[in-house]
Write an enzyme that holds these catalytic residues in place. Structure first.
Site, short mmCIF file in Angstrom:
data_model
loop_
_atom_site.label_atom_id
_atom_site.label_comp_id
_atom_site.label_asym_id
_atom_site.label_seq_id
_atom_site.Cartn_x
_atom_site.Cartn_y
_atom_site.Cartn_z
N CYS A 1 -17.96 -38.71 -15.76
CA CYS A 1 -17.05 -39.82 -16.08
C CYS A 1 -16.76 -39.93 -17.57
O CYS A 1 -15.98 -40.79 -17.99
CB CYS A 1 -17.63 -41.13 -15.54
SG CYS A 1 -17.85 -41.05 -13.76
N HIS B 1 -17.43 -49.05 -21.45
CA HIS B 1 -17.46 -48.24 -20.23
C HIS B 1 -17.48 -49.21 -19.04
O HIS B 1 -16.74 -49.02 -18.09
CB HIS B 1 -18.66 -47.31 -20.23
CG HIS B 1 -18.68 -46.37 -19.08
ND1 HIS B 1 -17.65 -45.49 -18.82
CD2 HIS B 1 -19.60 -46.17 -18.10
CE1 HIS B 1 -17.94 -44.79 -17.73
NE2 HIS B 1 -19.11 -45.18 -17.27
N GLU C 1 -25.51 -50.67 -21.45
CA GLU C 1 -24.44 -50.71 -22.46
C GLU C 1 -24.51 -51.99 -23.28
O GLU C 1 -24.28 -51.99 -24.48
CB GLU C 1 -23.06 -50.58 -21.78
CG GLU C 1 -21.94 -50.41 -22.80
CD GLU C 1 -20.59 -50.09 -22.17
OE1 GLU C 1 -20.45 -50.22 -20.94
OE2 GLU C 1 -19.67 -49.70 -22.92
N LYS D 1 -11.83 -51.54 -16.44
CA LYS D 1 -12.11 -51.08 -15.07
C LYS D 1 -12.00 -52.25 -14.09
O LYS D 1 -11.84 -52.05 -12.90
CB LYS D 1 -13.49 -50.44 -15.00
CG LYS D 1 -13.55 -49.10 -15.73
CD LYS D 1 -14.91 -48.44 -15.62
CE LYS D 1 -14.93 -47.07 -16.29
NZ LYS D 1 -14.91 -47.14 -17.75
N HIS E 1 -12.30 -47.55 -11.82
CA HIS E 1 -12.95 -46.48 -12.57
C HIS E 1 -12.19 -45.19 -12.26
O HIS E 1 -12.24 -44.69 -11.14
CB HIS E 1 -14.41 -46.38 -12.16
CG HIS E 1 -15.24 -45.49 -13.03
ND1 HIS E 1 -14.70 -44.56 -13.89
CD2 HIS E 1 -16.60 -45.38 -13.17
CE1 HIS E 1 -15.66 -43.93 -14.53
NE2 HIS E 1 -16.83 -44.42 -14.11
N PHE F 1 -22.15 -39.54 -15.26
CA PHE F 1 -23.25 -38.97 -14.48
C PHE F 1 -23.73 -37.74 -15.22
O PHE F 1 -22.92 -36.96 -15.72
CB PHE F 1 -22.71 -38.48 -13.13
CG PHE F 1 -22.85 -39.44 -11.98
CD1 PHE F 1 -23.05 -40.78 -12.19
CD2 PHE F 1 -22.75 -38.97 -10.68
CE1 PHE F 1 -23.16 -41.64 -11.12
CE2 PHE F 1 -22.85 -39.83 -9.60
CZ PHE F 1 -23.06 -41.17 -9.84
#
Lengths: 414, 340
Positions: free
Chosen positions: A173, A306, A317, A338, A343, A401
């Site tokens: 990602c 993110h 985060e 998002k 996403h 990931f």
């Protein structure tokens, strides 16, 4: 030559600017449709129609509506007919970025793409045919070829009439941000003068089912940084930026959308799918990006987080932003887009880079309208309502990931 | 211009789990005995060369991060550990090792299993399988085992992308963000991948494994081989065919000489080999063709070519080894390694 480079390292690293940007998301096609949607924070989710989700735990995603026909290009009708959904979105975004940049084709113009799945839907079709009717081969070679992400890239360079190297980065990602960061490094260190960079990922059943199997998809609403957040929502799209050295842009009197001033990347070795809980790698990526931009956290006016909406990502985060920003955190606006467009996986970092360019150029902050109860760990303000703002510098985080973390920093061009 | 040295090689192949096994098979040149991949409903089996089980099993395969991983990850880790061993021994502390893993097909075994489970009953599709299907998963596991890595990327493309990975290694070294950098090319195989390849190359034997090269700017760590150059990436376009791109790559490399070794990607399949054979038609010097012995290992085979070329420089009388990578559907790139 790739090595030794045809271009010696410059005495002083070169400044890099964006002169074109293109974007496709569930909000629509192009800068204007997306800027208008993101500015209001209108969520773009609906029940998935591209494949059967009746037996899935989650049912919604941010599906893009593609036009019946693509913009004219050098591609033959036969090739256009073979393109997968991701490649079509990629071409729409690349076409917009290219038109905006005013670039002319060249045989040495590099393309850097970020993607996680390439043309996975074609791979799924290949699977179904091969498993059910192994001796039926019609269209199977086309599926096997067009499924591959380098074929998506080749379609773009053929469509534009360029011929430089195609590099495909698949850092999960973080892929889109890594692609733009890699392009920045190529330009910053004088290896080329122009790079077309970005990312794409289309919705597909395997990936949707994969995130659903992990129970990472929200069964309700994606609410990044909410105390009761329960997962992400998948989206799809593509985004491309035309990046060039400032000297090159000035030489051709180009319209500059913004400056890409820094890139930082790190790797989180904690777990394949979970971030290190205190967000050390995210902190490292933000710190490295600031170092390369020669700025400090107090100089940042907005963070496009993110912010997936999963409990683990957002808590790590949050801690990373607090540690990195220090006292600045108390007044530093943060949001995750998002919540609006989902996403976009391999395209997320690229789309969020374009969103930062929009916010800087048009002077607004993208809100998260789905947030209900702010997580008490968030000691920074989340942008919840549409509002104008004076922005000079924006930071965008992307984490993947596998642990690749990437941070981009953009400055307003005034 | 920087001088870039090779400080380690690694390989997993149908010939075993190390570089000596790979190079012995390549020098011998005979195709290893293929096995048959059968599939219900398909009229004829497809030939393939599997990687034998390691004997003894390397201790690092018992690492908790590798507990549920696929073969692809095991190949990546094994070749990376072998290639990095020299650097890791020399740098017990203050390591700054980069990692770039290059893949074409990626995790086809778990992807097959997960999608099969999804179609059957998505509610019970395994959450353990899905993360391992991601292209970046092998990179992540290898990085975790190597530890203290500042940078790790995954590149996807046709097999010539392995040299893009090597060029990115050089870039990171020159930028000073790493002291050494591993580039790994790897693939695993499955009936589905063999079936896909069959559509393009009917007689080709598919194989799997990995190859790794560790680069550094430190001559003290060199195994006696220097990376001299990597050509431009000659991308295939609607205006530049695979054959034209292969010839453009060839034109950037040296002329034939008995002191030079050519390590090519010829498989024995005339359709697939045509552009590469045409590009090197005038070559009269010695050749190594790893795929003739080890089968079509896609990205792994590209890495094997580079590993075999470097290994040949360390043990034979060649001064220069040229690697020719004419990729299947993206680009042609070549490289030159020299003995120092």
């Amino acid at each position: 030559m790739l090595f030794p480079s045809n271009h010696p390292l410059p005495a002083t690293p070169l400044r890099v600017v964006a002169t074109g940007a293109g974007i496709v998301t569930a909000l629509g096609i192009g800068w204007r449709a997306n800027a208008d949607g993101l500015r209001t924070g209108r969520p773009a989710f609906r029940t998935v129609t591209l494949f059967d989700v009746s037996r899935q735990r989650a049912k919604i995603a941010a599906e893009a509506d593609l036009p019946a026909s693509l913009p004219p290009s050098r591609l033959s009708g036969k090739v256009v007919g073979r393109l997968d959904r991701g490649a079509k979105m990629l071409w729409l975004a690349a076409h917009e970025a290219w038109d905006q940049s005013g670039w002319e084709p060249a045989e040495d113009l590099p393309l850097v793409l970020g993607t996680t799945a390439g043309g996975m839907a074609l791979g799924e079709d290949y699977f179904r045919t091969a498993v059910r009717t192994p001796d039926r081969h019609r269209q199977q070679p086309t599926r096997a070829l067009y499924y591959q992400s380098q074929t998506q890239g080749r379609a773009i360079i053929d469509a534009l009439g360029i011929g430089g190297p195609v590099t495909v980065i698949s850092n999960a990602c973080a892929s889109g941000a890594s692609a733009i960061g890699h392009a920045w490094e190529l330009l910053h260190y004088g290896r080329c003068t122009r790079v077309l960079a970005g990312g794409c990922d289309a919705l597909c059943q395997l990936v949707f089912a994969g995130f659903d199997s992990l129970q990472a998809i929200s069964p309700t609403v994606c609410r990044p940084f909410d105390a009761h957040r329960d997962g992400l929502s998948i989206g799809e799209g593509a985004a491309m930026v035309a990046l060039e050295t400032l000297d090159n842009a000035r030489r051709r009197n180009a319209t500059i959308l913004g400056e890409l001033v820094g890139y930082g990347t790190s790797i989180d070795l904690h777990h394949l799918t979970q971030p290190q809980p205190s967000g050390d790698a995210a902190f490292a990526a933000m710190t490295l990006a600031c170092k390369s931009a020669q700025i400090v956290p107090v100089d940042i006016d907005y963070i496009n987080a993110h912010g997936t909406g999963t409990p683990l990502n957002d808590s790590a985060e949050t801690l990373a932003i607090r540690r990195w920003a220090g006292p600045r955190a108390a007044t530093l606006p943060v949001s995750s887009t998002k919540a609006t467009i989902g996403h976009l996986l391999g395209a997320a970092g690229a789309a969020e880079a374009v969103i930062c360019l929009m916010a800087l150029r048009e002077q607004w902050l993208p809100p998260e309208t789905t947030l209900e109860n702010l997580d008490s760990a968030c000691l920074f303000p989340i942008v919840r309502e549409p509002r104008d703002a004076r922005l000079n510098t924006a930071l965008s985080n992307s984490f993947g990931f596998g642990g690749v973390n990437a941070t981009l920093i953009f400055k307003r061009w005034a | 211009m920087s001088h870039v040295f090779v400080c380690g090689l690694g390989a997993v192949s149908p010939a075993g789990w190390d570089v000596p096994g790979l190079c012995q098979a390549v020098r011998k040149g005979d195709l290893l005995p293929p096995q048959s991949l059968e599939w219900p409903g398909r009229k004829f089996p497809l030939p393939w060369l599997p990687v034998p089980n390691p004997d003894p099993r390397p201790a690092f395969l018992s690492h908790p991060r590798l507990r549920r991983t696929n073969l692809l990850t095991q190949y990546v880790v094994a070749s990376a550990m072998e290639a990095a061993s020299h650097y890791l021994q020399a740098h017990v502390k203050d390591r700054r090792l980069g990692l770039i893993v290059c893949l074409q097909a990626g995790a086809v075994q778990y992807s097959y299993r997960f999608f099969e489970e999804t179609l059957r009953q998505p509610g019970t599709a395994s959450p353990l399988l899905f993360p391992e299907t991601v292209f970046a998963a092998p990179t992540s596991h290898a990085a975790a085992l190597l530890a203290d890595l500042p940078l790790a990327y995954t590149l996807v493309g046709d097999p010539a992308s392995f040299l893009q990975g090597l060029a990115l290694s050089v870039q990171w070294l020159e930028q000073g963000v790493v002291d050494a950098c591993l580039t790994v090319g790897a693939e695993e195989t499955h009936w589905l991948l063999a079936d896909a390849l069959w559509h393009f190359q009917h007689s080709t034997v598919i194989s799997c494994g990995a190859g790794a090269i560790c680069l550094t700017l430190d001559p003290a760590l060199s195994i006696g081989v220097e990376l001299s150059c990597i050509t431009d990436a000659h991308t295939y376009t609607c205006r530049r065919s695979r054959e034209v791109a292969a010839k453009a790559m060839r034109a950037q490399l040296a002329t034939s000489s008995p002191a030079q070794l050519l390590c090519d990607g010829v498989t024995g399949n005339s359709r697939a080999d045509g552009p590469e054979l045409a590009a090197w038609r005038d070559w009269t010097g010695p050749r190594l063709s790893p795929k003739r012995a080890l089968g079509e290992g896609l990205m792994a085979a590209a890495a094997w070519q580079c590993v075999a070329a470097c290994d040949a420089l360390t043990i034979e009388q060649h001064k220069t080894a040229i690697v020719s990578l004419v990729g299947s559907n993206q680009q042609a790139i070549g490289a030159v390694f020299i003995r120092i």
